[in-house]
Scaffold this active site. Structure first.
Site, PDB file in Angstrom:
ATOM      1  CG  HIS A  25      -1.850   0.993   1.292  1.00  0.00           C
ATOM      2  ND1 HIS A  25      -3.051   0.997   2.074  1.00  0.00           N
ATOM      3  CD2 HIS A  25      -1.881   2.319   0.568  1.00  0.00           C
ATOM      4  CE1 HIS A  25      -3.840   2.237   1.951  1.00  0.00           C
ATOM      5  NE2 HIS A  25      -3.221   3.012   1.087  1.00  0.00           N
ATOM      6  CG  HIS A  27      -1.542   5.934  -2.394  1.00  0.00           C
ATOM      7  ND1 HIS A  27      -2.538   5.874  -3.348  1.00  0.00           N
ATOM      8  CD2 HIS A  27      -1.902   5.701  -1.415  1.00  0.00           C
ATOM      9  CE1 HIS A  27      -3.663   5.403  -2.360  1.00  0.00           C
ATOM     10  NE2 HIS A  27      -3.250   5.203  -1.259  1.00  0.00           N
ATOM     11  CG  HIS A 205      -7.688   3.309  -0.171  1.00  0.00           C
ATOM     12  ND1 HIS A 205      -7.335   2.650  -1.261  1.00  0.00           N
ATOM     13  CD2 HIS A 205      -6.978   4.179   0.365  1.00  0.00           C
ATOM     14  CE1 HIS A 205      -5.872   3.122  -1.005  1.00  0.00           C
ATOM     15  NE2 HIS A 205      -5.468   3.964  -0.254  1.00  0.00           N
ATOM     16  CD  GLU A 208      -7.463   6.632   4.609  1.00  0.00           C
ATOM     17  OE1 GLU A 208      -8.155   6.709   3.348  1.00  0.00           O
ATOM     18  OE2 GLU A 208      -6.366   7.198   4.636  1.00  0.00           O
ATOM     19  CG  ASP A 286      -1.636   5.729   2.814  1.00  0.00           C
ATOM     20  OD1 ASP A 286      -1.801   5.423   1.426  1.00  0.00           O
ATOM     21  OD2 ASP A 286      -2.378   6.256   3.599  1.00  0.00           O
ATOM     22  CG  ASP A 287      -0.042   8.999   0.443  1.00  0.00           C
ATOM     23  OD1 ASP A 287      -0.221   8.933  -0.796  1.00  0.00           O
ATOM     24  OD2 ASP A 287      -1.022   8.642   1.067  1.00  0.00           O
TER      25      ASP A 287
HETATM   26  N1  ADE Z   1      -4.708   8.715  -2.188  1.00  0.00           N
HETATM   27  C1  ADE Z   1      -3.427   8.896  -1.538  1.00  0.00           C
HETATM   28  N2  ADE Z   1      -3.293   8.325  -0.536  1.00  0.00           N
HETATM   29  C2  ADE Z   1      -4.451   8.160   0.099  1.00  0.00           C
HETATM   30  C3  ADE Z   1      -5.386   7.717   1.248  1.00  0.00           C
HETATM   31  N3  ADE Z   1      -4.623   7.379   2.350  1.00  0.00           N
HETATM   32  N4  ADE Z   1      -6.590   7.537   1.180  1.00  0.00           N
HETATM   33  C4  ADE Z   1      -7.238   7.653   0.171  1.00  0.00           C
HETATM   34  N5  ADE Z   1      -6.840   8.030  -0.845  1.00  0.00           N
HETATM   35  C5  ADE Z   1      -5.596   8.248  -0.888  1.00  0.00           C
HETATM   36 ZN    ZN Z   2      -3.919   4.752   0.719  1.00  0.00          ZN
END
Ligand code: ADE
Ligand code: ZN
Length: 348
Positions: A25, A27, A205, A208, A286-287
């Site tokens: 996971h 992005h 997703h 969350e 994630d990011d």
């Molecule tokens: N796009 C990038 N990060 C995300 C996240 N945590 N939740 C939903 N969309 C995303």
């Molecule tokens: Zn994500």
């Protein structure tokens, strides 16, 4: 049998860093560091609304998912050419190699780019080239998962799927991301049915920020093979039981959850509860450029904050990451054997 009790807490950080693991996971646009954003902006003549790297980084104070997404999509506006996508993914792979990531499944958001006039072939070719080089030079196996933006329409998702079809061989699956609340999985029922017909792997997703109902519809309507995040499943004990019984993987992202205020602190994260309930949770970044750490930082900080997590859980999380990956069973067996070797040596 690995004797996990022989591995003390003091040895956990080094072990967490050294153990082989998969990232499921990430992005790839969320790996774009401010320094690279500025470099690409200059290279492509794109005007940014922040005067400096420091000013941009100072804006990374998020209150929820949407407040993050607004900045994340602005950051991605510097990506125009195939080499930009390559450079972004290659920078991620170098960091992943340092974290002993042996396999990565990268999310990418084509609509963020096609809406700005960037052809989808430019996006996929750049990312695919980086995946190939990661395998050849870093020994990381890597693949791509195309995500549909859920704040856009299902028709828009169908359109981008159509554009991606010439590159079908470079994409192993599809996902669903962006603003969760108000955009339930069932909004995309038809396009995911088409993706299943195309033989693509399916993830989404769910849970969350959104409610357990979104996890149910990801399972029952989209027929996902993994849930991304899913931490809000604990609001529904029957759902937790079902996820455990089905060994449905949850790709959990602890630093992300704290930055986006899903949990106030890492010490309050429900990962121990999820593992205790028998869920196939994994740890992911994630990011990472926006949330303060790549994969090893997620592991080390989470374990430091949660005394319930020890060597047994470290092993379980890494093992889950391999078992939840979209690779051939024999490959998973080989990765788990490598993981066993690391823990057997640590417990000797
Ligand atoms: N796009 C990038 N990060 C995300 C996240 N945590 N939740 C939903 N969309 C995303
Ligand atoms: Zn994500």
């Amino acid at each position: 049998m690995i004797d996990f009790n022989r591995i003390g807490r003091d040895r956990l950080p080094a072990l967490l860093r050294a153990m082989p693991k998969a990232e499921l996971h990430i992005h790839i646009e969320g790996s774009l560091e401010p320094e690279l954003i500025f470099k690409l902006a200059e290279r492509n003549g794109v005007k940014l609304s922040y005067p400096s790297v420091e000013a941009l980084r100072a804006a990374y104070a998020f209150t929820d998912l949407q407040s993050f997404l607004d900045i994340y999509y602005a950051g991605a506006s510097v990506l125009l050419k195939e080499e930009d996508f390559f450079d972004m993914a290659w920078a991620y792979f170098e960091r992943a190699a340092a974290d002993n990531v042996v396999h990565a499944e990268l999310f990418f958001d084509p609509q963020t780019h096609t809406e700005r006039g960037v052809p989808i072939g430019t996006v996929i070719r750049g990312l695919h080239h980086a995946c190939q080089r990661a395998h050849a030079e870093l020994g990381i196996s890597a693949s791509l998962i195309l995500c549909f933006l859920r704040h856009l329409s299902e028709d828009a998702a169908f359109a981008v799927l159509e554009e991606a079809l010439p590159y079908r061989a470079h994409v192993i699956g599809v996902g669903l991301d962006s603003s969760e609340r108000g955009h339930p999985p069932e909004k995309f029922a038809r396009v995911f049915a088409r993706c299943r017909e195309l033989g693509l792997h399916i993830v989404a997703h769910a849970g969350e920020e959104g409610p357990p109902a979104y996890i149910y519809s990801a399972l029952d309507v989209l027929k996902v093979e993994r849930i991304d995040h899913g931490v809000r499943c604990v609001d529904d004990p029957a759902l937790v039981k079902r996820l455990a019984a089905e060994r449905m993987p949850l790709t959990v992202c602890p630093l992300s959850n704290v930055k986006l205020c899903v949990f106030k602190t890492l010490a309050e994260h429900n990962l121990p509860q999820l593992l205790q309930a028998g869920l196939a949770a994994t740890i992911n970044s994630d990011d990472p450029a926006y949330f303060g750490g790549y994969l090893n930082e997620n592991f080390v900080q989470t374990f430091a904050a949660l005394p319930q997590l020890g060597a047994r859980e470290a092993y379980q999380l890494a093992r889950n990451s391999f078992e939840a990956s979209f690779v051939a069973p024999a490959v998973k067996v080989a990765w788990v054997a490598g993981l066993d070797d690391v823990f057997t040596a640590a417990a000797a």
